[in-house]
Design an enzyme around this catalytic site. Sequence first.
Site, PDB file in Angstrom:
ATOM      1  N   CYS A  82       0.830  -1.204   0.000  1.00  0.00           N
ATOM      2  CA  CYS A  82       0.000   0.000   0.000  1.00  0.00           C
ATOM      3  C   CYS A  82       0.870   1.261   0.000  1.00  0.00           C
ATOM      4  CB  CYS A  82      -0.968  -0.025   1.185  1.00  0.00           C
ATOM      5  SG  CYS A  82      -2.381   1.057   0.981  1.00  0.00           S
ATOM      6  N   HIS A 187      -3.712  -5.473   1.036  1.00  0.00           N
ATOM      7  CA  HIS A 187      -3.384  -5.854   2.406  1.00  0.00           C
ATOM      8  C   HIS A 187      -3.816  -7.309   2.640  1.00  0.00           C
ATOM      9  CE1 HIS A 187      -2.233  -1.906   3.873  1.00  0.00           C
ATOM     10  NE2 HIS A 187      -3.307  -1.392   3.300  1.00  0.00           N
TER      11      HIS A 187
END
Length: 244
Positions: A82, A187
């Site tokens: 991310c 994630h």
Amino acid sequence: KTGPEVAVIRLPRISNFTDLDPFVYDGVRVRYVEGPGKLGSPGAVVIPGTKNTVDDLRWLHGNGLGGEIKALAGKIPIGGLCGGFQILGKRIYDEKNLEGSGTVEGLGLLDVETRFEAYQKVTQRVRGKVMAKGGIFQGAEGGEIYGYEIHMGRSTLGEGTEHLLEIEGRGEGAVSRDGMVFGTYVHGIFDAPTLRGALMRHMGWKGKGTGDVRDVWRESIARAAEIVEGHLDMGAIARILEGE
């Protein structure tokens, strides 16, 4: 220290702490690095998510830890999740000052540029497969991954990278041409054994086979339920609930 070690950069605004937990389940040491001079000689480096990519990128530049990470490029796997993915890129454009930056240079380990164009986050669960071939991803191509995205910004790949994943027909993430640097917005990507196992094998890990972390969770919940049931008078609880 025995066996492989993953060094996780302890960014000041780190988020999603559990992304690296699956390595611990497999007996891999996960060590958080809080500043320069402490990186050591890990088997891999991961830059995790962050609540403010630009500020944490400036922190890496300012204290020299960013330079230490760059010095390991091509020697060991380096990954970004991310915000960490954005940090590994060439630059971040924040022309609307959503994170108060303008434009800031990334670590330059991935041919990727990120733009913050609106204060709007992508939030969705995803499922896909690995597109990367060879190198540290040997044996992982076509393997299933799953997780979730929650991020701001849009990243564009240059000629020096290829997509790491395919999610619902679209390319996602990036991997360098030499296959040693990778990044993704997903994630929980290491919960499935696909990428985690490939990375561990590249680090020379020897041990039990990697499994799906969901199975570990199910077993833990089942054991906890058995313990609770074995130590409680369920009949008495039922009577209480029924008002007897």
